[in-house]
Write an enzyme that holds these catalytic residues in place. Structure first.
Site, PDB file in Angstrom:
ATOM      1  N   ASN A 171       0.829  -1.207   0.000  1.00  0.00           N
ATOM      2  CA  ASN A 171       0.000   0.000   0.000  1.00  0.00           C
ATOM      3  C   ASN A 171       0.864   1.257   0.000  1.00  0.00           C
ATOM      4  OD1 ASN A 171      -2.494  -1.303  -0.036  1.00  0.00           O
ATOM      5  ND2 ASN A 171      -2.538  -1.518   2.181  1.00  0.00           N
ATOM      6  N   HIS A 221      -1.711  -6.837   6.036  1.00  0.00           N
ATOM      7  CA  HIS A 221      -2.890  -6.846   6.898  1.00  0.00           C
ATOM      8  C   HIS A 221      -2.575  -7.565   8.208  1.00  0.00           C
ATOM      9  CE1 HIS A 221      -6.209  -5.862   3.753  1.00  0.00           C
ATOM     10  NE2 HIS A 221      -5.266  -4.960   3.826  1.00  0.00           N
ATOM     11  N   TYR A 230      -0.790  -9.003  -2.100  1.00  0.00           N
ATOM     12  CA  TYR A 230       0.012  -7.828  -1.763  1.00  0.00           C
ATOM     13  C   TYR A 230       1.481  -8.024  -2.118  1.00  0.00           C
ATOM     14  CZ  TYR A 230      -4.062  -5.883   0.528  1.00  0.00           C
ATOM     15  OH  TYR A 230      -5.310  -5.372   0.769  1.00  0.00           O
ATOM     16  N   ARG A 284      -7.541 -13.436   0.701  1.00  0.00           N
ATOM     17  CA  ARG A 284      -8.946 -13.343   0.275  1.00  0.00           C
ATOM     18  C   ARG A 284      -9.085 -13.270  -1.245  1.00  0.00           C
ATOM     19  NH1 ARG A 284      -7.770  -7.858   1.279  1.00  0.00           N
ATOM     20  NH2 ARG A 284      -8.810  -6.418  -0.154  1.00  0.00           N
ATOM     21  N   GLU A 367      -8.226 -13.975   5.951  1.00  0.00           N
ATOM     22  CA  GLU A 367      -9.152 -12.883   6.188  1.00  0.00           C
ATOM     23  C   GLU A 367     -10.356 -12.909   5.255  1.00  0.00           C
ATOM     24  OE1 GLU A 367      -7.115  -9.217   5.443  1.00  0.00           O
ATOM     25  OE2 GLU A 367      -7.053  -9.519   3.286  1.00  0.00           O
ATOM     26  N   GLU A 401     -16.751 -27.390  -1.547  1.00  0.00           N
ATOM     27  CA  GLU A 401     -17.391 -27.541  -0.244  1.00  0.00           C
ATOM     28  C   GLU A 401     -16.362 -27.019   0.757  1.00  0.00           C
ATOM     29  OE1 GLU A 401     -19.310 -30.859   2.769  1.00  0.00           O
ATOM     30  OE2 GLU A 401     -18.540 -31.500   0.820  1.00  0.00           O
ATOM     31  N   ASP A 403     -16.012 -26.669   3.984  1.00  0.00           N
ATOM     32  CA  ASP A 403     -15.537 -27.314   5.205  1.00  0.00           C
ATOM     33  C   ASP A 403     -14.767 -28.600   4.867  1.00  0.00           C
ATOM     34  OD1 ASP A 403     -17.617 -29.025   4.568  1.00  0.00           O
ATOM     35  OD2 ASP A 403     -18.907 -28.363   6.204  1.00  0.00           O
ATOM     36  N   ASP A 412     -17.983 -31.154   9.831  1.00  0.00           N
ATOM     37  CA  ASP A 412     -18.667 -31.307   8.545  1.00  0.00           C
ATOM     38  C   ASP A 412     -20.085 -30.765   8.681  1.00  0.00           C
ATOM     39  OD1 ASP A 412     -19.448 -31.999   6.038  1.00  0.00           O
ATOM     40  OD2 ASP A 412     -19.361 -34.166   6.334  1.00  0.00           O
ATOM     41  N   TYR A 413     -20.241 -29.469   8.388  1.00  0.00           N
ATOM     42  CA  TYR A 413     -21.531 -28.804   8.560  1.00  0.00           C
ATOM     43  C   TYR A 413     -22.509 -29.198   7.448  1.00  0.00           C
ATOM     44  CZ  TYR A 413     -19.369 -25.691  12.021  1.00  0.00           C
ATOM     45  OH  TYR A 413     -18.745 -25.179  13.131  1.00  0.00           O
TER      46      TYR A 413
END
Length: 699
Positions: A171, A221, A230, A284, A367, A401, A403, A412-413
Site C-alpha cells: 500500500n 494486513h 500484496y 482473500r 481474512e 465444499e 468445510d 462437517d456442517y
C-alpha cells in the site's frame, strides 16, 4: 572576479536544470514505452469506447453514482480514458494524433476533472484513481496536442490523495507511485526524491510487521501470509518504477536490488507451476475469478531484463516457465523450505508441488473483507496445495465444499459457514512450525479452532509426503472429517491400481495397504480407516464467496476424498501418504516408510531408503524411534539424516520462545550416545532451523 563567480553559478544552475529536465524526459519516455507495450490488448474495445463516448464526456453504461467497495464502476472511466490516450499517442494506432480523438479525450478528461467520484473503499480513492490519472497525463505529454493546462491542473489536484508515510508494504508503494507520477508531470525534483524514497522503502526486511520478512515470505494486513496478492503488487509496482528510473540518478542501489530479486527468484516464482500459483498465498484474493493464473508476471520479468540485464538468462528461464508452451514438469528442482515467519511450507519437485499453510498466535488466519472470501474460515488450518499439472484448483473455489478444504480436519456442517472475523485474526494455537535441510523436512500444527482440537503433522521426503493426525477431539454435534483433497475431476478414479470407480460417491472401510489414484496423485492408506469419496458435479457461484461477483451458477465435476471420524471424536487419528506425479503406487516404496508414533505427544516417521527420521515432539520426554532413543527437554521438531560417518541433526522450535534445547541421542547400532545442547535462533530468526553434526562410532 565577482562577476565571473556569479556567471559560473548561473551557468551551474542552468546546467543543473538541464540535467533535471533530461532526467525527467528520460523517465517519462520509459513510462510512455512501458504503457504502450502493456496496452496492446485493448484492440476493438478502444474503437467501441471512442464511438460510444457522449458529448458530455461520459459512457452511458458506467454507473457514475456507484460507491461500490470492490468492483467500482466509475473507475472504468479512467481505464477507458487511458485506452483512448494510448490510441492517440501510439504510432501503431489507426487513430494516431487524430484531432477528433483528441477532442474526445479532452471531453472525457474534463468530465472527470469536474467531479469528485468516491468509493466507500479507500483503495480506489487513494491508490487506483490517482495512479490512473497520473498515467493518463504522462501519456498525453507525447501527444501532438496536450491536455489543456486548466484540465491538467484540476486532474493533478485530484491526485493529491493518500499519505505513503502512514501506510506499509504494498500500500505504501502504491500511493508513492502516484506521487512519482505527479512529480514527473510537474517536473518537481523534490517531490520525485520523496516519492522514490517511499517507493523503495518497502525493499527491506522487517520482523513480523507488514512487508518482506527475514524468511523472505511476505505479510500484509497484520502478520498474514500474502506472498501473492500484496506481495505480487509489491513486485509489480517496484519492478515497474525501478525500470522507469534505470540509468538515472534515481536508480535502485545494489543492496535493495539483491533483496528484491531474492524474493522474486527464491520465493515467488518457485511456487508457480505451469503458470498457476499455490492458492494458499493469495489470501482473500482466491475468491476472485482467474486469480491463480499468472500472466502479468511476464511484465515483471520483462522489467527485470531492463533493470538487471546481467541476469538475462535467469529472466529468460522465468519467462519460459510462464509460457503455456513449456511442459508442466520442465523445471528440474528439488527444494524444501519452511517459512517460520509466514507459517508456510513449500515442497517442490520436478514431478509436483506440495505446499502447506499453517497459522499460530504469531500469524493471522485467512481474512474476509470487502465482501470477499466469505467462506474461508478454515483456510489456515493445515491446508495443502497439491499440483502436478498446475491448474488443479484453477477457478474451483465457487463450487468447493468449504468445510472440506484440502488437508484440513474440520466439522462437517450441513452447509458452508461464513467467516465472521474481518481482516484476519491471530490463530489460537502456539505450536506451529517446521524443520528443513533445504531438500526434505517436517512441519506441524496444533489446531485449536471452531471447537475442534488436533495435532497435525506432515513429513516431506523426496517423493512421498506422510500426513498424520492425532488427538482429534470435538464435542460438537457435526461429524468430523479430514480432507485429503478436493480438486477438479480429471480422468478416472482407480482403487488399488485396478478397480475403476463406477459410482459418483461411496463410503468404504479401507484396509491397510489400499490406495486411490486420481490425476497422477496417489493416496496410500498405511492403516485401516473409513474413507469417503465423491467424483461428481458440484455447483455454486462466485457471488457466494465474493459479494461483488456474479450470481450466475458455476458447475464442474470435482474429485473429493476424505476420512470420516464420526461425530464427537475422542483422541481420533488418521494416517495417509500422498505420492504425487505418478501413475501407480510402488508398494515396495511404501514399505520404506515406517510410522513409529502418532499420538498427541509425538508423531514420528522414518524413511528407510533415505536413512532419515523426522519427529514432532509436542511434549518433552524419551521416545524410541526405530533404532534411536531420543530424549528432548522441550517441544521440538527434529530431523536426523545420515551422512558419511556422521549424522546431521536439524531442529526447530515450533513455539518460537526457547533459547536452547537439550537432546540425548542413543543409537546402539551406530554407536551413538550423545547429549547435544543446541542454541536456538532468536528474534527475527526464532523458529528457523539449527543444525548439528553427530559423529557415529561406525567407520
Amino acid at each position: 572576479m565577482k562577476i565571473i563567480l556569479i556567471l559560473l553559478l548561473a551557468f551551474g544552475l542552468v546546467m543543473a536544470k538541464a540535467q533535471d529536465r533530461h532526467t525527467f524526459d528520460r523517465i517519462k519516455k520509459h513510462v510512455y514505452e512501458d504503457e504502450l507495450q502493456s496496452s496492446a490488448a485493448h484492440g476493438d474495445k478502444t474503437t467501441i469506447w471512442i464511438n460510444q463516448l457522449t458529448e458530455a464526456g461520459t459512457w452511458s453504461d458506467i454507473d457514475y453514482t456507484s460507491k461500490s467497495i470492490s468492483l467500482w464502476p466509475p473507475g472504468e472511466h479512467l481505464d477507458r480514458l487511458r485506452a483512448l490516450i494510448v490510441a492517440y499517442v501510439s504510432p501503431k494506432s489507426k487513430s494516431y494524433q487524430q484531432k477528433s480523438l483528441y477532442d474526445k479525450i479532452v471531453r472525457a478528461a474534463q468530465y472527470w476533472a469536474n467531479n469528485r467520484f468516491e468509493s466507500t473503499n479507500w483503495w480506489h480513492n487513494e491508490i487506483a484513481s490517482p495512479k490512473a490519472i497520473g498515467v493518463c497525463l504522462i501519456l498525453m505529454k507525447f501527444g501532438q496536442e496536450k491536455i489543456p493546462a486548466t484540465v491538467e491542473t484540476a486532474l493533478v489536484k485530484l491526485m493529491e490523495r493518500g499519505d505513503p508515510y502512514k501506510r506499509t508494504g504494498a500500500n505504501k508503494s502504491d500511493i508513492a507511485m502516484h506521487y512519482f507520477y505527479r512529480a514527473l508531470i510537474l517536473e518537481d525534483a523534490s517531490l520525485l526524491t520523496a516519492a522514490m524514497e517511499q517507493l523503495l522503502f518497502p525493499i527491506q526486511l522487517v520482523d513480523g510487521k507488514e512487508g518482506l520478512q527475514y524468511d523472505f515470505s511476505y505479510l500484509q494486513h497484520g502478520p498474514q501470509l500474502y506472498i501473492a496478492g500484496y506481495g505480487e503488487e509489491f513486485l509489480k509496482g517496484i519492478s515497474k518504477v525501478m525500470a522507469y528510473v534505470r540509468e538515472t540518478p534515481y536508480a535502485v542501489n545494489k543492496e535493495k536490488l539483491a533483496l528484491f530479486e531474492k524474493f522474486l527468484l527464491e520465493t515467488y516464482l518457485p511456487i508457480i507451476r505451469s503458470r498457476y500459483i499455490d492458492f494458499n498465498v493469495h489470501g482473500r484474493g482466491i475468491s476472485r475469478p482467474d486469480i491463480l493464473r499468472k500472466d502479468q508476471e511476464v511484465a515483471i520479468l520483462q522489467q527485470m531484463q531492463l533493470i538487471d540485464p546481467a541476469k538475462n538468462e535467469i529472466w529468460k528461464k522465468g519467462l519460459a516457465k510462464l509460457d503455456s508452451i513449456q511442459a508442466f514438469n520442465a523445471e528440474d528442482q528439488s527444494l524444501h523450505r519452511h517459512y517460520w515467519k509466514g507459517d508456510y511450507t513449500t515442497h517442490l519437485r520436478k514431478q509436483f508441488h506440495f505446499n502447506l499453510r499453517l497459522a499460530s498466535k504469531r500469524t493471522n488466519k485467512s481474512e474476509s473483507g470487502n465482501g470477499e472470501n466469505m467462506l474461508g474460515k478454515n483456510m489456515t488450518d493445515g491446508v495443502t496445495n497439491i499440483q502436478v499439472f498446475g491448474p488443479e484448483y484453477y477457478n474451483i473455489m465457487p463450487v468447493w465444499e468449504w468445510d472440506k478444504i484440502p488437508g484440513t480436519t474440520t466439522r462437517d456442517y450441513q452447509g458452508d459457514q461464513e467467516l465472521k472475523e474481518q481482516w484476519g485474526v491471530l490463530a489460537a494455537n502456539s505450536f506451529s512450525g517446521g524443520v528443513s535441510n533445504g531438500t526434505i523436512g517436517a512441519s506441524a500444527m496444533s489446531v485449536q479452532y471452531d471447537g475442534l482440537a488436533a495435532q497435525k503433522a506432515w513429513f516431506f521426503f523426496d517423493k512421498e509426503i506422510v500426513c498424520l493426525g492425532s488427538g482429534i477431539n470435538c464435542s460438537a454435534a457435526e461429524p468430523v472429517v479430514t480432507t485429503l483433497n478436493q480438486t477438479w475431476l480429471n480422468g478416472p478414479v482407480v482403487w488399488n491400481g485396478k478397480e475403476q470407480m463406477s459410482t459418483d460417491s461411496l463410503v468404504r472401510n479401507v484396509k491397510q495397504g489400499e490406495y486411490v489414484m486420481h490425476n497422477q496423485v496417489g493416496y496410500y492408506f498405511p492403516e485401516a480407516m473409513k474413507i469417503a469419496l465423491t467424483a461428481k458435479e458440484q455447483s455454486g457461484s462466485w457471488y457466494r464467496i465474493n459479494r461483488s461477483r456474479s450470481k450466475d451458477a458455476v458447475h464442474g465435476k470435482v474429485f473429493k476424498l476424505w476420512v470420516e471420524h464420526a461425530a464427537k471424536p475422542v483422541n481420533g487419528s488418521y494416517a495417509y501418504i500422498v505420492v504425487p506425479g505418478v501413475d501407480q503406487i510402488d508398494k515396495r516404496a511404501m514399505q520404506q516408510l515406517k510410522i513409529w508414533h502418532n499420538t498427541p505427544a509425538i508423531q514420528a516417521v522414518e524413511h528407510l531408503g533415505l536413512a532419515a527420521i523426522q519427529a514432532v515432539f509436542y511434549e518433552s520426554g524419551t521416545y524410541q524411534i526405530g533404532a534411536w532413543s531420543i530424549q528432548v527437554d522441550k517441544p521440538v521438531i527434529l530431523q536426523i539424516t545420515k551422512g558419511n560417518s556422521v549424522f546431521k541433526l536439524d531442529v526447530a522450535d515450533p513455539l518460537q520462545q526457547e533459547k536452547a534445547i537439550r537432546i540425548h541421542l542413543i543409537n546402539k547400532n551406530a554407536k551413538v550416545n550423545q547429549i547435544v545442547e543446541i542454541k536456538l535462533p532468536q528474534a527475527e530468526y526464532a523458529g528457523s532451523t539449527s543444525s548439528e553434526t553427530i559423529p557415529t562410532g561406525n567407520k
